[in-house]
Design an enzyme around this catalytic site. Structure first.
Site, short mmCIF file in Angstrom:
data_model
loop_
_atom_site.label_atom_id
_atom_site.label_comp_id
_atom_site.label_asym_id
_atom_site.label_seq_id
_atom_site.Cartn_x
_atom_site.Cartn_y
_atom_site.Cartn_z
N CYS A 178 -8.80 7.00 -3.26
CA CYS A 178 -8.01 8.18 -3.64
C CYS A 178 -6.77 7.81 -4.42
O CYS A 178 -6.21 8.64 -5.13
CB CYS A 178 -7.64 8.98 -2.38
N CYS A 318 -0.05 -2.29 -1.47
CA CYS A 318 -0.51 -1.34 -2.49
C CYS A 318 0.38 -0.10 -2.37
O CYS A 318 1.55 -0.20 -2.04
CB CYS A 318 -1.98 -1.02 -2.31
#
Length: 355
Positions: A178, A318
């Site tokens: 996503c 991330c």
């Protein structure tokens, strides 16, 4: 009022209608803007997020001055300005198994503008449990899908639910991440407009909106294909909530100890985000950038980076912690050959970025 088949009765139906919109994001913004302008009299929205600068290219109710504000509060103010006499209910919270059924009381149409599988399957089940019509849409990259699902108590005999097309929630590793798949901003406006159009047709009775008719929009070819999804006679109707995988949820454990290692120089950082994400925000001690897209294209990319790092602790991060967790699980063994111990930073740059 000059439109064939649309007159005072249809406008009154819109004014009397009550819709619930999930998400004040890329789909929710154009949907609510259009429905308010068209004259839908009661709009309830749910979203627990705040406006982010990286999202306003597709969330058209917001501007740069709204960054950090609650999405529902800004969205409610904007659509109320379009139609001062409509009723708007802004809820800065998530819909869950605990509050969803009650939230659907008195709702004529549930509109799903969410962007996670977890919420979409939760919404589809809530709609089927209560027999609430569900206007559903999704967008990924250059494609968008739109359909009306209607099944459960009070639904037509030929009603179709979302689980007739998608019986089970996909595994997190079987679909694009996503955070990395991306969305063309204008595509959300097109798909949101299609959803709003179908909603107006449904609420007014202007034209049939058959449950299960799936519209698939491709932005690059500017085409729309249609498929008819049939009710699966072997599938039992949903009567209660199940288990919903929060595949994009932030890890709950704390990452402060890992950041302390970076502060003391006892570890190095490895950023597995894409280059454009690094430009937007970063942690206090950023390290080497190894985008996951590069790893996917070059099987030797990770090993080359491992060979360049000094032996010791490596804090992989991330945006939210999902990609870094996957990276650590996949490459921990390979990294150990170079004397490296990989650790995923929970919450990622979204949680620990410099202000």
């Amino acid at each position: 009022m000059n439109l064939p088949g649309f007159g005072p009765e249809q406008q009154q139906r819109l004014h009397n209608a009550h819709v619930l919109v999930i998400g004040a994001g890329g789909l929710g913004c154009p949907i609510m803007q259009t429905l308010a302008a068209t004259g839908v009299g009661n709009i309830t929205m749910y979203d627990d997020d705040t406006v982010a600068l990286s999202n306003i290219h597709r969330q058209i109710l917001f501007d740069a001055d709204d960054v950090g504000k609650a999405k529902v509060e800004v969205a409610a103010k904007r659509i109320q300005a379009i139609q001062p006499h409509i009723t708007v209910h802004a809820n800065k919270e998530r819909l869950t198994e605990d509050n969803f059924i009650q939230a659907l009381e008195g709702i004529d149409l549930l509109i799903d503008g969410s962007d996670t599988f977890q919420t979409k399957f939760l919404a589809a089940d809530a709609a089927e449990i209560t027999g609430t019509p569900l206007m559903w849409g999704s967008v990924l990259r250059y494609r968008g899908d739109v359909a009306l699902w209607w099944s459960g108590p009070g639904a037509p005999d030929d009603g179709v639910g979302m689980r007739d097309l998608y019986p089970a929630q996909p595994d997190a590793d079987s679909v694009p991440d996503c955070a990395t798949a991306g969305v063309l901003g204008v595509t959300t406006s097109v798909v949101g407009g299609l959803m709003a159009t179908e909603a107006v047709k449904f609420l007014t009775g202007l034209a049939p909106v058959p449950p299960g008719r799936l519209h698939m929009y491709d932005a690059l070819s500017a085409t729309i294909r249609q498929f008819n999804v049939s009710r699966d006679p072997a599938r039992a109707l949903v009567e209660g909530f199940g288990v919903y995988d929060a595949s994009c949820a932030l890890p709950s454990n704390d990452g402060q100890e890992l950041l302390d290692l970076l502060d003391r120089g006892e570890a190095v950082a490895l950023d597995v985000r894409e280059p454009h994400e690094k430009v937007l925000s970063d942690i206090a001690h950023p390290g080497q950038n190894l985008p996951m897209s590069q790893v996917a294209q070059d099987s030797n990319a990770a090993e080359e980076v491992f060979a360049s790092l000094p032996p010791g602790e490596v804090i992989v991060y991330c945006a939210s912690g999902k990609r870094s967790t996957n990276f650590v699980e996949q490459y921990a063994g390979q990294a150990s050959k170079y004397g490296l111990q990989l650790h995923s930073l929970p919450g990622g740059a979204h949680r620990w970025a410099l202000p």
